[in-house]
Scaffold this active site. Structure first.
Site, PDB file in Angstrom:
ATOM      1  N   ASN A 254      22.515  -5.979 -26.625  1.00  0.00           N
ATOM      2  CA  ASN A 254      23.750  -6.460 -26.015  1.00  0.00           C
ATOM      3  C   ASN A 254      24.628  -7.137 -27.105  1.00  0.00           C
ATOM      4  O   ASN A 254      24.102  -8.097 -27.894  1.00  0.00           O
ATOM      5  CB  ASN A 254      23.328  -7.474 -24.969  1.00  0.00           C
TER       6      ASN A 254
ATOM      7  N   HIS B 129      30.078  -3.529 -19.775  1.00  0.00           N
ATOM      8  CA  HIS B 129      29.567  -4.364 -20.779  1.00  0.00           C
ATOM      9  C   HIS B 129      28.171  -3.947 -20.808  1.00  0.00           C
ATOM     10  O   HIS B 129      27.403  -3.859 -19.783  1.00  0.00           O
ATOM     11  CB  HIS B 129      29.640  -6.033 -20.391  1.00  0.00           C
TER      12      HIS B 129
ATOM     13  N   CYS C  85      31.003 -12.083 -22.975  1.00  0.00           N
ATOM     14  CA  CYS C  85      31.008 -10.726 -22.828  1.00  0.00           C
ATOM     15  C   CYS C  85      32.059 -10.235 -22.233  1.00  0.00           C
ATOM     16  O   CYS C  85      32.156  -9.061 -22.242  1.00  0.00           O
ATOM     17  CB  CYS C  85      29.476 -10.269 -21.916  1.00  0.00           C
TER      18      CYS C  85
END
Length: 323
Positions: A280, A250, A112
Site C-alpha cells: 500500500n 487504491h 490514500c
C-alpha cells in the site's frame, strides 16, 4: 470549451524491496499470513531517499516524456501524508529541484485519496486561468511505520507516481467525480501525531508518530462506502459501469478490490492490481498502477478509466476520465 488532458505519466520506486519472508525475521508473521489477508508479497522501501527525491524523479521523467520545459509549468501539486517536512512543502522542494520558476507549488493531504483529490484540484485550476501542471503522489510511509507492529508494518511501501496535465480542446478529460470525507470516522486510521511542548500547554493526549488503524472498520468502510461513491461518479459522468475499460482503485487490499468488482458485476480483469509487488503506497498507488498500464499498452488514448481512492481521513474520491 477547455478540458484537462493527461499528457504523460511516470513512476519511481526505491530499488530495495522487502519480502514478507524478511519481515518474518523481525516480527511474528509469515508470507502466507500476510498474502492471504492482503494480497501483498513484497514492498519497496527507501534506503537513502526521501519523499521529495522520489517526487522529483517523477517530475523530471514527466518533463522528459512530454518534451515540455519546466518553466512552462503553472503549478505543482504533491499529494502526500509523509512529506519531508511541513515547511518547505515537498512540492516546493520539487519545484526548486526541477527549476520550475513560474510554477506555484503546494502539498495536498488526503492520504490514500490524495491522487484523486489532486486531479480534482488540477481540473479546477485549469478551468480558471492556468494551462499546465504536475500532479504527483509521493510517499515514504516506511518512516511512519512501527516495524514491530505486524498489523500495519506488513501493509505499507514507498513510491511515487504522477501525471503531467494541460488544457485541451479535445472532447476528453474528467467526465464526472464524487468526493466525500467522513471525519467522524477519522480515528480508525491515524499517523503522524505531534506533541505540543510549549511552556503553557497542559496535559495533552498521548502522541504517537506511527500508523495505527482499526483494520476491520477500515475494511468495512471501504467495501460499504466506496461502491456508493463510485456509483455517484458514474451517474454524474453519465457512464454505465460496463462502459468503463479499467477501474484503477487504491491498492490497499486485494480483498477490497475483489469485493468492489463483484458489487458492480464487472470482470476481475477490469480491476488490475499491483499491491503484490508494492504494498500500500497511499497517495502514490493509483498513479503507479496507471503508469504501469500505460507503459504496457493496456491503457491508451480513447479509453474510459475510473480512478478511485479511499483511506485516511476517512476519505473517498472517485473520478471517471476519458483519456
Amino acid at each position: 470549451m477547455e478540458h484537462l488532458k493527461i499528457v504523460a505519466s511516470a513512476r519511481q520506486l526505491p530499488e530495495h524491496q522487502v519480502t514478507n519472508q524478511e519481515l518474518s525475521h523481525i516480527m511474528d508473521t509469515n508470507d502466507d499470513w500476510i498474502f492471504s489477508r492482503t494480497g501483498i508479497h513484497k514492498r519497496h522501501i527507501v534506503t537513502t531517499e526521501n519523499t521529495s527525491d522520489l517526487a522529483t524523479s517523477v517530475a523530471k521523467q514527466l518533463l522528459d516524456k512530454s518534451g515540455i520545459a519546466a518553466d512552462s509549468l503553472d503549478f505543482i501539486i504533491v499529494s502526500t501524508m509523509s512529506p519531508d517536512s511541513l515547511s518547505p512543502s515537498t512540492a516546493a522542494i520539487v519545484q526548486g529541484a526541477i527549476g520550475a520558476n513560474n510554477a506555484f507549488a503546494f502539498d495536498l493531504s488526503a492520504a490514500c485519496s490524495g491522487f484523486v483529490y489532486g486531479l480534482s484540484v488540477a481540473t479546477s485550476l485549469i478551468s480558471t486561468r492556468y494551462r499546465r501542471g504536475l500532479v504527483i503522489g509521493s510517499e515514504v510511509l516506511s518512516k511512519l511505520v512501527d516495524w514491530q507492529d505486524r498489523t500495519t508494518a506488513v501493509l505499507f511501501g514507498d513510491g511515487a507516481a504522477g501525471v503531467l496535465v494541460e488544457t485541451t480542446t479535445e472532447n476528453i478529460g474528467l467526465l464526472g467525480e464524487q468526493m466525500r470525507t467522513y471525519g467522524n470516522k477519522g480515528d480508525n486510521l491515524v499517523a503522524g501525531q505531534f506533541a505540543n511542548k510549549n511552556p503553557f500547554a497542559g496535559e495533552i493526549s498521548p502522541v504517537d508518530p506511527y500508523f495505527h488503524q482499526n483494520g476491520r472498520e477500515v475494511y468495512n468502510f471501504a467495501t460499504r462506502e466506496v461502491p456508493d461513491v463510485l456509483q455517484d461518479a458514474l451517474e454524474k459522468a453519465d457512464v454505465a459501469a460496463d462502459d468503463v475499460d479499467y477501474y484503477l482503485l487504491h491498492q490497499a487490499n486485494a480483498r477490497i478490490v475483489t469485493s468492489i468488482a463483484k458489487r458492480f458485476g464487472q470482470p476481475a480483469d477490469k480491476f488490475p492490481t499491483n499491491m503484490v509487488e508494492n504494498g500500500n503506497t497511499s497517495a502514490a498507488s493509483i498513479g503507479l498502477l496507471f503508469d504501469e498500464l500505460v507503459v504496457s499498452g493496456k491503457v491508451h488514448a480513447g479509453q474510459t478509466i475510473a480512478f478511485v481512492g479511499f483511506g485516511g481521513g476517512l476519505t473517498v474520491g472517485a473520478q471517471i476520465w476519458k483519456i
